[in-house]
Write an enzyme that holds these catalytic residues in place. Sequence first.
Site, mmCIF file in Angstrom:
data_model
loop_
_atom_site.group_PDB
_atom_site.id
_atom_site.type_symbol
_atom_site.label_atom_id
_atom_site.label_comp_id
_atom_site.label_asym_id
_atom_site.label_seq_id
_atom_site.Cartn_x
_atom_site.Cartn_y
_atom_site.Cartn_z
ATOM 1 N N ASP A 7 0.662 -0.933 -0.028
ATOM 2 C CA ASP A 7 0.084 -0.018 0.378
ATOM 3 C C ASP A 7 1.193 1.450 -0.252
ATOM 4 O OD1 ASP A 7 -1.858 1.394 -0.026
ATOM 5 O OD2 ASP A 7 -2.609 1.855 2.771
ATOM 6 N N GLU A 67 -1.230 -1.257 -4.856
ATOM 7 C CA GLU A 67 -2.748 -0.133 -5.110
ATOM 8 C C GLU A 67 -2.027 0.243 -6.405
ATOM 9 O OE1 GLU A 67 -5.640 1.844 -2.111
ATOM 10 O OE2 GLU A 67 -4.224 2.763 -2.924
ATOM 11 N N ASP A 139 -2.724 0.720 7.496
ATOM 12 C CA ASP A 139 -2.004 0.731 6.021
ATOM 13 C C ASP A 139 -1.537 -0.512 5.861
ATOM 14 O OD1 ASP A 139 -1.256 4.039 5.453
ATOM 15 O OD2 ASP A 139 -1.006 3.368 7.345
#
Length: 164
Positions: A7, A67, A139
Site C-alpha cells: 500500500d 494498489e 496501511d
Amino acid sequence: MRILGLDPGLATLGYGCIEVEGNDCQVCDFGVILTDAGTPVGERLQTLYDDLTTLIPVLQPDCVALERFFFYKMSHTIEIAEARGVILLVLTQLKCPLLEFAPAQVKQALTGHGNAKKIEVQQWVQRELHLPQLPKPDDAADALAIALTAGRLADLPTGKKGKI
C-alpha cells in the site's frame, strides 16, 4: 505461492505478505515502513528504497500486488506517485512480477461491493487470515487486503488463477 501486498505512501508504506496454498492462506509478515515528515523528500524516498530492497529478498515473494494509483488530495498525490516510482524501480531491479489493483477492485473482491468501508475490508482480512484482532496499522491491513485480492483474482506467475 507467496504474495506481497504493498500500500504505497511516502509517510507510511504498508506491506503484507501471505502464503497461499489451495484455498488456504496464512500471514507471513505485515507492517509498515515509516519516514519522518521533517526529513527531506529525497532522503525519505531513499529510506523506502533501502527498506524495500532489504525486505523483499527476506520475504521472497513469488509476486507483488500493488494498489493502483488514484487521486487523493492534491498534496498527497505527488508524494504517493513518488513512492510508487521507488516501489516500481525496486520491483524491476529485483525482477518481481507485479499485479496492480484499484481500491474499488480490492473492496469488490473481498467484500462483494466496491464501496465497502475500510472497517468492512479489515474485518474480512481478519476472518480470512484467522487473525485474533484487526490487523494494524491501517496501511498494513490495506496491504494484506491487496495481497488477498491477488490471491483471489489474479493470474499468478504460476499460470494458475488465484482461488482464495
